[in-house]
Enzyme design. Structure first.
Site, PDB file in Angstrom:
ATOM      1  CG  ASP A 157     -17.814  50.439   9.588  1.00  0.00           C
ATOM      2  OD1 ASP A 157     -17.957  51.105  10.628  1.00  0.00           O
ATOM      3  OD2 ASP A 157     -17.417  50.931   8.509  1.00  0.00           O
ATOM      4  CE1 TYR A 207     -17.515  54.181   3.385  1.00  0.00           C
ATOM      5  CE2 TYR A 207     -18.181  52.168   4.506  1.00  0.00           C
ATOM      6  CZ  TYR A 207     -17.381  53.291   4.437  1.00  0.00           C
ATOM      7  OH  TYR A 207     -16.443  53.518   5.418  1.00  0.00           O
ATOM      8  CE  LYS A 263     -17.859  54.387   9.061  1.00  0.00           C
ATOM      9  NZ  LYS A 263     -18.005  53.413   7.976  1.00  0.00           N
ATOM     10  CG  HIS A 303     -17.896  59.039   6.895  1.00  0.00           C
ATOM     11  ND1 HIS A 303     -18.577  58.267   5.993  1.00  0.00           N
ATOM     12  CD2 HIS A 303     -16.640  58.543   6.912  1.00  0.00           C
ATOM     13  CE1 HIS A 303     -17.767  57.346   5.490  1.00  0.00           C
ATOM     14  NE2 HIS A 303     -16.591  57.498   6.029  1.00  0.00           N
ATOM     15  CB  ILE A 363     -14.123  47.308  10.718  1.00  0.00           C
ATOM     16  CG1 ILE A 363     -13.440  48.698  10.654  1.00  0.00           C
ATOM     17  CG2 ILE A 363     -15.082  47.216  11.894  1.00  0.00           C
ATOM     18  CD1 ILE A 363     -14.401  49.842  10.340  1.00  0.00           C
ATOM     19  CG  ASN A 386      -9.462  38.902   6.883  1.00  0.00           C
ATOM     20  OD1 ASN A 386      -8.373  38.378   6.660  1.00  0.00           O
ATOM     21  ND2 ASN A 386      -9.979  39.832   6.091  1.00  0.00           N
TER      22      ASN A 386
HETATM   23  N1  LIG Z   1     -14.439  56.089   8.606  1.00  0.00           N
HETATM   24  C1  LIG Z   1     -13.729  56.240   7.502  1.00  0.00           C
HETATM   25  O1  LIG Z   1     -13.434  57.353   7.047  1.00  0.00           O
HETATM   26  C2  LIG Z   1     -13.264  55.014   6.788  1.00  0.00           C
HETATM   27  C3  LIG Z   1     -12.318  55.117   5.747  1.00  0.00           C
HETATM   28  C4  LIG Z   1     -11.885  53.942   5.122  1.00  0.00           C
HETATM   29  C5  LIG Z   1     -12.399  52.726   5.544  1.00  0.00           C
HETATM   30  N2  LIG Z   1     -13.343  52.650   6.546  1.00  0.00           N
HETATM   31  C6  LIG Z   1     -13.915  51.374   7.010  1.00  0.00           C
HETATM   32  O2  LIG Z   1     -12.842  50.465   7.300  1.00  0.00           O
HETATM   33  C7  LIG Z   1     -13.014  49.285   6.518  1.00  0.00           C
HETATM   34  C8  LIG Z   1     -11.692  48.643   6.213  1.00  0.00           C
HETATM   35  O3  LIG Z   1     -10.820  49.544   5.552  1.00  0.00           O
HETATM   36  P1  LIG Z   1     -10.425  49.399   3.993  1.00  0.00           P
HETATM   37  O4  LIG Z   1     -11.514  48.735   3.270  1.00  0.00           O
HETATM   38  O5  LIG Z   1     -10.007  50.767   3.549  1.00  0.00           O
HETATM   39  O6  LIG Z   1      -9.086  48.553   3.988  1.00  0.00           O
HETATM   40  P2  LIG Z   1      -8.519  47.192   4.660  1.00  0.00           P
HETATM   41  O7  LIG Z   1      -9.563  46.473   5.409  1.00  0.00           O
HETATM   42  O8  LIG Z   1      -7.259  47.582   5.349  1.00  0.00           O
HETATM   43  O9  LIG Z   1      -8.099  46.372   3.353  1.00  0.00           O
HETATM   44  C9  LIG Z   1      -9.049  45.903   2.433  1.00  0.00           C
HETATM   45  C10 LIG Z   1      -8.300  45.339   1.233  1.00  0.00           C
HETATM   46  O10 LIG Z   1      -7.531  44.209   1.649  1.00  0.00           O
HETATM   47  C11 LIG Z   1      -7.954  43.039   0.916  1.00  0.00           C
HETATM   48  N3  LIG Z   1      -7.952  41.932   1.889  1.00  0.00           N
HETATM   49  C12 LIG Z   1      -8.787  41.759   2.949  1.00  0.00           C
HETATM   50  N4  LIG Z   1      -8.467  40.635   3.613  1.00  0.00           N
HETATM   51  C13 LIG Z   1      -7.416  40.082   2.972  1.00  0.00           C
HETATM   52  C14 LIG Z   1      -6.662  38.904   3.176  1.00  0.00           C
HETATM   53  N5  LIG Z   1      -6.924  38.069   4.191  1.00  0.00           N
HETATM   54  N6  LIG Z   1      -5.656  38.619   2.303  1.00  0.00           N
HETATM   55  C15 LIG Z   1      -5.369  39.465   1.279  1.00  0.00           C
HETATM   56  N7  LIG Z   1      -6.052  40.584   1.028  1.00  0.00           N
HETATM   57  C16 LIG Z   1      -7.079  40.898   1.872  1.00  0.00           C
HETATM   58  C17 LIG Z   1      -9.349  43.353   0.392  1.00  0.00           C
HETATM   59  O11 LIG Z   1      -9.575  42.676  -0.822  1.00  0.00           O
HETATM   60  P3  LIG Z   1     -10.970  41.918  -1.247  1.00  0.00           P
HETATM   61  O12 LIG Z   1     -12.119  42.675  -0.707  1.00  0.00           O
HETATM   62  O13 LIG Z   1     -10.889  41.968  -2.738  1.00  0.00           O
HETATM   63  O14 LIG Z   1     -10.867  40.524  -0.708  1.00  0.00           O
HETATM   64  C18 LIG Z   1      -9.240  44.853   0.158  1.00  0.00           C
HETATM   65  O15 LIG Z   1      -8.596  45.118  -1.093  1.00  0.00           O
HETATM   66  C19 LIG Z   1     -13.775  49.791   5.285  1.00  0.00           C
HETATM   67  O16 LIG Z   1     -14.348  48.771   4.528  1.00  0.00           O
HETATM   68  C20 LIG Z   1     -14.775  50.703   5.947  1.00  0.00           C
HETATM   69  O17 LIG Z   1     -15.836  49.953   6.525  1.00  0.00           O
HETATM   70  C21 LIG Z   1     -13.755  53.789   7.175  1.00  0.00           C
END
Ligand SMILES: NC(=O)c1ccc[n+]([C@@H]2O[C@H](COP(=O)([O-])OP(=O)(O)OC[C@H]3O[C@@H](n4cnc5c(N)ncnc54)[C@H](OP(=O)(O)O)[C@@H]3O)[C@@H](O)[C@H]2O)c1
Length: 276
Positions: free
Chosen positions: A46, A51, A76, A109, A229, A241
């Site tokens: 995704d 990005y 997106k 988005h 995701i 994960n």
């Molecule tokens: N549509 C939208 O508006 C929107 C908005 C936000 C996000 N998104 C999508 O959703 C995805 C996920 O959301 P997100 O990136 O905001 O947050 P998330 O997946 O909830 O959290 C990511 C954070 O958690 C850490 N992490 C991941 N797995 C871990 C584990 N097993 N143990 C400890 N820490 C861990 C990562 O660190 P490291 O990477 O340093 O390992 C990163 O800092 C995004 O990447 C994006 O594709 C979409």
């Protein structure tokens, strides 16, 4: 290969329930993360134009040992490109950066209601789906009123609504609206951007199952029928994960996590008031 669940979308296509998010993964690092994820078994990636890592994602896909047809690729449309003609142009630019000739899912988005362009944008999405260059089309951060409007004015129901969703912000009203339309809900920031990993209730459930907090939270999304995701660029975490398909949460676990829901638990912007 680990058997991972697929969800059937309302247009008949299937989508892996689980995948890799790459927001904030730098363009020069994301390719390695994508390759690591695909080697671990991930089949969905995704990304988004905003990005600024579509080029790196494309590199990762080409360097992976799995055919393009076996990967589900989402990108997106950014808000500034909303509108019929500008959407078509922005889509071509995303395909060029990704170096693919179709995406599996293209999402609006944000509704960006102040621009009032999301219905015109959606008409362009319908054209892209008719052309087969976006196999499925959906939205992100849409509230019930935005969903009702695109469906009411175009008759075309989004396949997916990708929204902020995690144990501290469980979005029951919006999930119900998605379900009424037959839309799959996909959780963004599923780990609460990492902030939920030291929550005592999550830590206790993880200890009980001999799992990590991240695995428990990902399992919670899966057990709730949500697409999910999680993002990581750390190889061990990417593999950790994915290792969530051999256990399930019990009713006590689900009840304990249900109690974490908090109306003030949102981390990201509110789609109704976001300035962009
Ligand atoms: N549509 C939208 O508006 C929107 C908005 C936000 C996000 N998104 C999508 O959703 C995805 C996920 O959301 P997100 O990136 O905001 O947050 P998330 O997946 O909830 O959290 C990511 C954070 O958690 C850490 N992490 C991941 N797995 C871990 C584990 N097993 N143990 C400890 N820490 C861990 C990562 O660190 P490291 O990477 O340093 O390992 C990163 O800092 C995004 O990447 C994006 O594709 C979409």
């Amino acid at each position: 290969m680990t058997q991972q669940p697929l969800l059937t979308l309302n247009d008949g296509h299937t989508m892996p329930q689980f995948g890799l998010g790459v927001w904030q993964a730098p363009n020069d690092k994301v390719g390695e993360a994508v390759r690591t994820a695909i080697a671990a078994g991930y089949r969905l990636v995704d990304t988004a134009a905003i990005y600024e890592n579509e080029t790196g994602v494309g590199d990762g896909l080409r360097g992976a040992d799995v055919a393009r047809g076996d990967i589900f690729l989402t990108t997106k449309l950014w808000n500034a490109a909303q509108g019929y003609d500008s959407t078509l142009r922005a889509f071509d630019e995303s395909l060029a950066r990704l170096r693919v000739d179709y995406v599996d899912l293209y999402l609006i988005h944000w509704p960006a209601p102040r621009r009032d362009l999301y219905v015109d944008t959606w008409r362009a999405f319908v054209r892209l789906r008719q052309e087969g260059r976006a196999r499925s089309i959906g939205v992100s951060n849409f509230c019930p009123e935005h969903l009702d409007r695109v469906v009411g004015e175009t008759g075309v129901v989004p396949a997916v609504n990708q929204i902020e969703l995690h144990p501290r912000f469980q979005q029951s009203t919006l999930r119900a609206a998605d379900a009424t339309h037959g839309i799959v809900t996909q959780s963004w920031s599923p780990l609460g951007r990492g902030r939920l990993l030291d929550d005592p209730a999550i830590v206790a459930i993880a200890a009980k199952h001999g799992r990590t907090p991240a695995q428990v939270i990902i399992r919670w999304h899966l057990d709730n029928g949500l697409a999910v995701i999680p993002k990581s660029v750390t190889p061990e975490r990417i593999r950790e994960n994915f290792d969530v398909f051999a256990f399930k949460l019990d009713t006590d676990d689900l009840a304990a996590i249900a109690r974490l829901d908090d109306p003030a638990g949102r981390i990201g912007p509110d789609p109704l008031t976001a300035a962009f």
